[in-house]
Each structure stands twice: as C-alpha cells, then as structure tokens.
Enzyme design. Structure first.
Site, PDB file in Angstrom:
ATOM      1  N   HIS A 133       5.619   6.231  -0.847  1.00  0.00           N
ATOM      2  CA  HIS A 133       6.322   4.980  -1.107  1.00  0.00           C
ATOM      3  C   HIS A 133       5.455   3.775  -0.763  1.00  0.00           C
ATOM      4  O   HIS A 133       4.527   3.881   0.038  1.00  0.00           O
ATOM      5  CB  HIS A 133       7.625   4.915  -0.299  1.00  0.00           C
ATOM      6  CG  HIS A 133       7.401   4.868   1.182  1.00  0.00           C
ATOM      7  ND1 HIS A 133       7.169   6.001   1.937  1.00  0.00           N
ATOM      8  CD2 HIS A 133       7.358   3.825   2.045  1.00  0.00           C
ATOM      9  CE1 HIS A 133       6.999   5.657   3.194  1.00  0.00           C
ATOM     10  NE2 HIS A 133       7.107   4.329   3.302  1.00  0.00           N
ATOM     11  N   HIS A 175       0.846  -1.196   0.000  1.00  0.00           N
ATOM     12  CA  HIS A 175       0.000   0.000   0.000  1.00  0.00           C
ATOM     13  C   HIS A 175       0.881   1.245   0.000  1.00  0.00           C
ATOM     14  O   HIS A 175       2.080   1.160   0.290  1.00  0.00           O
ATOM     15  CB  HIS A 175      -0.876   0.019   1.254  1.00  0.00           C
ATOM     16  CG  HIS A 175      -0.055   0.163   2.503  1.00  0.00           C
ATOM     17  ND1 HIS A 175       0.490  -0.937   3.149  1.00  0.00           N
ATOM     18  CD2 HIS A 175       0.367   1.251   3.184  1.00  0.00           C
ATOM     19  CE1 HIS A 175       1.206  -0.509   4.175  1.00  0.00           C
ATOM     20  NE2 HIS A 175       1.151   0.808   4.232  1.00  0.00           N
TER      21      HIS A 175
HETATM   22  P1  2AM Z   1       6.422   2.279   6.291  1.00  0.00           P
HETATM   23  O1  2AM Z   1       5.821   1.333   5.279  1.00  0.00           O
HETATM   24  O2  2AM Z   1       7.399   3.214   5.677  1.00  0.00           O
HETATM   25  O3  2AM Z   1       6.903   1.600   7.519  1.00  0.00           O
HETATM   26  C1  2AM Z   1       1.470   1.035   8.514  1.00  0.00           C
HETATM   27  O4  2AM Z   1       2.376   0.822   9.531  1.00  0.00           O
HETATM   28  C2  2AM Z   1       1.910   2.110   7.560  1.00  0.00           C
HETATM   29  O5  2AM Z   1       2.091   3.341   8.250  1.00  0.00           O
HETATM   30  C3  2AM Z   1       3.221   1.786   6.886  1.00  0.00           C
HETATM   31  O6  2AM Z   1       3.104   2.091   5.530  1.00  0.00           O
HETATM   32  C4  2AM Z   1       4.208   2.715   7.564  1.00  0.00           C
HETATM   33  O7  2AM Z   1       5.200   3.202   6.744  1.00  0.00           O
HETATM   34  C5  2AM Z   1       3.346   3.882   7.920  1.00  0.00           C
HETATM   35  N1  2AM Z   1       3.930   4.677   8.983  1.00  0.00           N
HETATM   36  C6  2AM Z   1       4.205   6.003   8.932  1.00  0.00           C
HETATM   37  N2  2AM Z   1       4.686   6.437  10.085  1.00  0.00           N
HETATM   38  C7  2AM Z   1       4.770   5.386  10.909  1.00  0.00           C
HETATM   39  C8  2AM Z   1       5.210   5.206  12.241  1.00  0.00           C
HETATM   40  N3  2AM Z   1       5.656   6.220  12.999  1.00  0.00           N
HETATM   41  N4  2AM Z   1       5.164   3.960  12.739  1.00  0.00           N
HETATM   42  C9  2AM Z   1       4.723   2.932  11.991  1.00  0.00           C
HETATM   43  N5  2AM Z   1       4.272   3.041  10.750  1.00  0.00           N
HETATM   44  C10 2AM Z   1       4.296   4.255  10.197  1.00  0.00           C
END
Ligand code: 2AM
Length: 193
Positions: free
Chosen positions: A143, A62
């Site tokens: 991303h 996603h």
């Molecule tokens: P990431 O894929 O770059 O880890 C679910 O966890 C989604 O929320 C993921 O896409 C994650 O990004 C995003 N996300 C953004 N900020 C976050 C945080 N502080 N902790 C965990 N997930 C985060």
C-alpha cells in the site's frame, strides 16, 4: 547478481558506520514523481470535499517493502539489499483501503495483485533477517499511505489509475525536520538489466 547503481545519499554521501548513530529505516519502492503528483492531486480533491487528517506529502508517497525500525546498522541494511536480485516489473494502482483502530485511521491506495512484488517483499525481508534484522512476520499488504487520522474521506471519488515501473528498491531513513516527516534515501539497489 543484481547490478547497477549503488548510490549512497544522505548524511553527506556516507552511510553511518555501525554504532555511530541510530536511524529509523525502511525499504520501499518509489512510484515515481508523475504518480506521486497524481496522488497529491487526488488528496487535494479529497480535502476540497472535506476530508480531514494528516496527509502524506507528494514527495513522501511510497510503497513499503519492509520496515526495519530503529537501528545503528544502516550499512548492514544497505549490504543486505545488495543481495537482492530482481527484474524490473510494473505495478498497477488498485483500490483504496483502510487500516482502522487505535484512533489511527490510515487511508491508503493498494496495488493490483503482483507476484513479482510479493516475491521482492519476501526476498527483502529474508535478506534483512539473515543480516540480523527483526522484520515483522505480519502479512504483506502492499500500500501507499495517503493519510493518517483521516476523517470524512469521500469514498465516491475514484482514486487515480496509474502504472509504475518498479526498477529500484530504496533504503530510506525516516526522520523529522522541524516536526515535518522527511524520508532520506540512503541506498538504492537497481533491478537487473
Ligand atoms: P504505513 O505507511 O502503513 O504507516 C515508514 O514509516 C514506512 O514504514 C511507512 O510506510 C509505514 O507504513 C511503514 N511501517 C511498517 N511497519 C511500521 C511500524 N511498525 N511502524 C512505523 N512504520 C511502519
């Protein structure tokens, strides 16, 4: 006003009321099942070439618009999304990128610069903040996370190219079922017609 499907999924069709339960939430765009499968094939190819790490399963791929985190106000988050108004737009896959540090090497697929996406992410964060959610102010780096704790990624294998129609925004719960990360859609806001 945005209109369309206001579908509630998960938790037996009901979004928990305030104070009932604490959920870990985020708001995202689904690149679509065809694109998720393309990405899964690419991850499989990387693994065949020796890449190691914790890779995102196809169903979980996603693009996050806003991370809400732990909250007992899932209904308020869903209501905040209902204030969004956006026309459908198309996303194009970009380059592979990484977030490094803390022993957490995240490998992701970026998307080509997209003003509509940037506006939608900014609008989403603003709508959530207005509803009292503390959304991080760090710059939006759109991303799709492909893997975490990744080693031996083969940069010479080109990522798949695709386009994805962004015509809905999804409020997701992030949970673990038997230790496996599972994302449960709670609410979907469709783009305007
Ligand atoms: P990431 O894929 O770059 O880890 C679910 O966890 C989604 O929320 C993921 O896409 C994650 O990004 C995003 N996300 C953004 N900020 C976050 C945080 N502080 N902790 C965990 N997930 C985060």
């Amino acid at each position: 006003k945005a209109r369309g499907l206001y579908t509630y999924y998960g938790h037996e069709g009901i979004i928990p009321k305030k104070g009932d339960i604490t959920l870990r939430l985020f708001v995202c765009i689904d690149p679509g099942s065809d694109n998720r499968l393309k990405l899964e094939k690419y991850i499989t190819l990387q693994r065949k070439h020796g890449a190691l790490g914790s890779f995102t399963r196809a169903g979980n791929l996603h693009l996050t618009l806003a991370f809400i985190g732990e909250t007992d106000r899932a209904q308020a988050a869903a209501a905040a999304l209902d204030a969004l108004d956006f026309a459908p737009f198309t996303l194009f896959s970009g380059e592979i990128g990484t977030f490094s540090g803390g022993g957490k090497d995240v490998v992701w697929l970026g998307v080509k610069k997209c003003p509509e996406l940037e506006k939608l992410a900014a609008d989403t964060a603003q709508a959530l903040r207005r509803s009292g959610f503390a959304i991080e102010k760090r710059p939006f780096v759109p991303h799709l996370t492909l893997g975490r704790g990744v080693r031996n990624w083969n940069a010479s294998l080109p990522p798949p190219e695709f386009s994805a129609l962004a015509n809905e925004v999804v409020l997701m719960e992030s949970t673990r079922v038997n230790g496996v990360i599972k994302y449960i859609p709670l609410h979907i806001l469709m783009a305007r017609d």
